[in-house]
Write a protein that holds these residues in place. Sequence first.
Motif, PDB file in Angstrom:
ATOM      1  N   ALA A  43       0.838  -1.209   0.000  1.00  0.00           N
ATOM      2  CA  ALA A  43       0.000   0.000   0.000  1.00  0.00           C
ATOM      3  C   ALA A  43       0.868   1.252   0.000  1.00  0.00           C
ATOM      4  CB  ALA A  43      -0.948  -0.011   1.198  1.00  0.00           C
ATOM      5  N   ASP A  44       1.910   1.243   0.808  1.00  0.00           N
ATOM      6  CA  ASP A  44       2.813   2.402   0.844  1.00  0.00           C
ATOM      7  C   ASP A  44       3.504   2.597  -0.504  1.00  0.00           C
ATOM      8  OD1 ASP A  44       2.137   2.923   3.473  1.00  0.00           O
ATOM      9  OD2 ASP A  44       3.899   1.890   4.302  1.00  0.00           O
ATOM     10  N   ASN A  45       3.939   1.495  -1.120  1.00  0.00           N
ATOM     11  CA  ASN A  45       4.574   1.588  -2.441  1.00  0.00           C
ATOM     12  C   ASN A  45       3.610   2.128  -3.483  1.00  0.00           C
ATOM     13  OD1 ASN A  45       6.991   0.581  -1.457  1.00  0.00           O
ATOM     14  ND2 ASN A  45       6.515  -1.531  -2.010  1.00  0.00           N
ATOM     15  N   GLU A  46       2.344   1.729  -3.391  1.00  0.00           N
ATOM     16  CA  GLU A  46       1.343   2.241  -4.334  1.00  0.00           C
ATOM     17  C   GLU A  46       1.105   3.734  -4.131  1.00  0.00           C
ATOM     18  OE1 GLU A  46      -1.056  -1.934  -5.024  1.00  0.00           O
ATOM     19  OE2 GLU A  46      -1.555  -0.689  -3.300  1.00  0.00           O
ATOM     20  N   ARG A  47       1.119   4.172  -2.890  1.00  0.00           N
ATOM     21  CA  ARG A  47       0.962   5.619  -2.634  1.00  0.00           C
ATOM     22  C   ARG A  47       2.131   6.410  -3.222  1.00  0.00           C
ATOM     23  NH1 ARG A  47      -1.094   3.307   2.068  1.00  0.00           N
ATOM     24  NH2 ARG A  47      -3.276   3.792   2.379  1.00  0.00           N
ATOM     25  N   VAL A  48       3.334   5.882  -3.073  1.00  0.00           N
ATOM     26  CA  VAL A  48       4.516   6.538  -3.646  1.00  0.00           C
ATOM     27  C   VAL A  48       4.404   6.569  -5.164  1.00  0.00           C
ATOM     28  CG1 VAL A  48       7.014   6.306  -3.976  1.00  0.00           C
ATOM     29  CG2 VAL A  48       6.033   6.027  -1.688  1.00  0.00           C
ATOM     30  N   ALA A  49       4.045   5.438  -5.762  1.00  0.00           N
ATOM     31  CA  ALA A  49       3.902   5.378  -7.218  1.00  0.00           C
ATOM     32  C   ALA A  49       2.814   6.325  -7.707  1.00  0.00           C
ATOM     33  CB  ALA A  49       3.608   3.947  -7.668  1.00  0.00           C
ATOM     34  N   ALA A  50       1.708   6.416  -6.960  1.00  0.00           N
ATOM     35  CA  ALA A  50       0.630   7.340  -7.338  1.00  0.00           C
ATOM     36  C   ALA A  50       1.147   8.767  -7.368  1.00  0.00           C
ATOM     37  CB  ALA A  50      -0.546   7.212  -6.367  1.00  0.00           C
ATOM     38  N   ALA A  51       1.954   9.130  -6.377  1.00  0.00           N
ATOM     39  CA  ALA A  51       2.490  10.497  -6.294  1.00  0.00           C
ATOM     40  C   ALA A  51       3.489  10.783  -7.416  1.00  0.00           C
ATOM     41  CB  ALA A  51       3.136  10.724  -4.936  1.00  0.00           C
ATOM     42  N   GLN A  52       4.075   9.745  -7.987  1.00  0.00           N
ATOM     43  CA  GLN A  52       5.053   9.926  -9.062  1.00  0.00           C
ATOM     44  C   GLN A  52       4.394  10.072 -10.431  1.00  0.00           C
ATOM     45  OE1 GLN A  52       7.489   6.464  -8.401  1.00  0.00           O
ATOM     46  NE2 GLN A  52       8.761   7.506  -6.888  1.00  0.00           N
ATOM     47  N   ILE A  58       1.819  -3.946 -13.277  1.00  0.00           N
ATOM     48  CA  ILE A  58       2.981  -4.375 -14.062  1.00  0.00           C
ATOM     49  C   ILE A  58       2.659  -4.464 -15.551  1.00  0.00           C
ATOM     50  CG2 ILE A  58       4.528  -6.340 -14.495  1.00  0.00           C
ATOM     51  CD1 ILE A  58       4.322  -6.897 -11.422  1.00  0.00           C
ATOM     52  N   GLU A  59       1.472  -4.972 -15.890  1.00  0.00           N
ATOM     53  CA  GLU A  59       1.155  -5.245 -17.287  1.00  0.00           C
ATOM     54  C   GLU A  59       0.352  -4.151 -17.983  1.00  0.00           C
ATOM     55  OE1 GLU A  59      -0.700  -9.114 -17.433  1.00  0.00           O
ATOM     56  OE2 GLU A  59       0.835  -9.964 -16.119  1.00  0.00           O
ATOM     57  N   GLU A  60      -0.531  -3.492 -17.255  1.00  0.00           N
ATOM     58  CA  GLU A  60      -1.397  -2.491 -17.893  1.00  0.00           C
ATOM     59  C   GLU A  60      -0.886  -1.066 -17.729  1.00  0.00           C
ATOM     60  OE1 GLU A  60      -5.960  -3.608 -18.128  1.00  0.00           O
ATOM     61  OE2 GLU A  60      -5.239  -3.768 -16.060  1.00  0.00           O
ATOM     62  N   PHE A  61      -0.614  -0.672 -16.490  1.00  0.00           N
ATOM     63  CA  PHE A  61      -0.306   0.733 -16.226  1.00  0.00           C
ATOM     64  C   PHE A  61       0.878   1.259 -17.040  1.00  0.00           C
ATOM     65  CE2 PHE A  61      -2.388   0.850 -11.713  1.00  0.00           C
ATOM     66  CZ  PHE A  61      -3.585   0.454 -12.252  1.00  0.00           C
ATOM     67  N   PRO A  62       2.009   0.532 -17.123  1.00  0.00           N
ATOM     68  CA  PRO A  62       3.127   1.071 -17.920  1.00  0.00           C
ATOM     69  C   PRO A  62       2.769   1.248 -19.393  1.00  0.00           C
ATOM     70  CG  PRO A  62       3.908  -0.671 -16.460  1.00  0.00           C
ATOM     71  CD  PRO A  62       2.399  -0.695 -16.405  1.00  0.00           C
ATOM     72  N   SER A  80      -6.517  -0.185 -22.162  1.00  0.00           N
ATOM     73  CA  SER A  80      -5.410  -1.137 -22.043  1.00  0.00           C
ATOM     74  C   SER A  80      -5.495  -2.231 -23.111  1.00  0.00           C
ATOM     75  CB  SER A  80      -5.341  -1.738 -20.636  1.00  0.00           C
ATOM     76  OG  SER A  80      -6.379  -2.640 -20.403  1.00  0.00           O
ATOM     77  N   ARG A  81      -6.686  -2.517 -23.586  1.00  0.00           N
ATOM     78  CA  ARG A  81      -6.833  -3.487 -24.683  1.00  0.00           C
ATOM     79  C   ARG A  81      -6.018  -3.016 -25.885  1.00  0.00           C
ATOM     80  NH1 ARG A  81      -9.661  -7.616 -26.177  1.00  0.00           N
ATOM     81  NH2 ARG A  81     -10.895  -7.659 -24.281  1.00  0.00           N
ATOM     82  N   LYS A  82      -6.074  -1.700 -26.154  1.00  0.00           N
ATOM     83  CA  LYS A  82      -5.305  -1.140 -27.267  1.00  0.00           C
ATOM     84  C   LYS A  82      -3.825  -1.010 -26.911  1.00  0.00           C
ATOM     85  CE  LYS A  82      -8.370   2.254 -27.682  1.00  0.00           C
ATOM     86  NZ  LYS A  82      -8.882   3.573 -27.997  1.00  0.00           N
ATOM     87  N   ASP A  83      -3.540  -0.576 -25.694  1.00  0.00           N
ATOM     88  CA  ASP A  83      -2.162  -0.244 -25.314  1.00  0.00           C
ATOM     89  C   ASP A  83      -1.344  -1.437 -24.824  1.00  0.00           C
ATOM     90  OD1 ASP A  83      -2.939   2.359 -25.904  1.00  0.00           O
ATOM     91  OD2 ASP A  83      -3.272   2.896 -23.799  1.00  0.00           O
ATOM     92  N   ALA A  84      -1.960  -2.369 -24.106  1.00  0.00           N
ATOM     93  CA  ALA A  84      -1.237  -3.520 -23.551  1.00  0.00           C
ATOM     94  C   ALA A  84      -1.578  -4.818 -24.276  1.00  0.00           C
ATOM     95  CB  ALA A  84      -1.543  -3.665 -22.062  1.00  0.00           C
ATOM     96  N   GLY A  85      -2.669  -4.801 -25.034  1.00  0.00           N
ATOM     97  CA  GLY A  85      -3.052  -5.981 -25.805  1.00  0.00           C
ATOM     98  C   GLY A  85      -4.289  -6.671 -25.267  1.00  0.00           C
TER      99      GLY A  85
END
Length: 193
Positions: free
Chosen positions: A7-16, A130-134, A74-79
């Motif tokens: 959860a903490d890592n997700e909060r950091v990633a959200a802020a980035q 890992i698979e969709e967001f990037p 994400s269907r278009k962007d990640a497949g």
Amino acid sequence: MTLMDDADNERVAAAQNPAGSVISVLLDQHARIRDAFAAVQTATGPQRQAAFDRLREMLAVHESGEEMVLRPISRKDAGAAVADARNKEESEAAHVLAKLEKLDVSDERFLADLAEFEKAVSEHAEHEEIEEFPAVRAAHTDEELRELGDKLLTAEAKAPTHPHPTAAGSPAAQRVVGPFAALLDKARDAHKN
């Protein structure tokens, strides 16, 4: 790594990510969902039911929003394979959440089933991260991501607050069934309170 570390890592990633972007909003929601699972597990008596009701609503709204807004992108962007796998997981989650909703929260089976469900939800979130967001981040400008964030929040405001397994996992079904189901859910929730 513990779920709280996640959860903490997700909060950091959200802020980035750009503020208000679809990725920032979803990462923040993932962190709050992890917190909500912990709240259910540590609560007792009527507080556990109230905590579960909050978690159930949060998950129903979140998954509906993802299916209507994120998944077509994400269907278009990640497949298609990635989008289809996430939709399948969300359909399975809706079935489990509906089952949990029928259990007495003081039953030992509830906590065991909840722990297993939490693991599946956590794995689902990790796959998205890992698979969709990037892929989505790479394919869109900051402004487009903010527009998608606004679209997500609008969809979530109109989303059902209880699981509806027959519509889960299908963006098209969410668009058709979701608004009607949301009205029924909100009436049900108001009657309960």
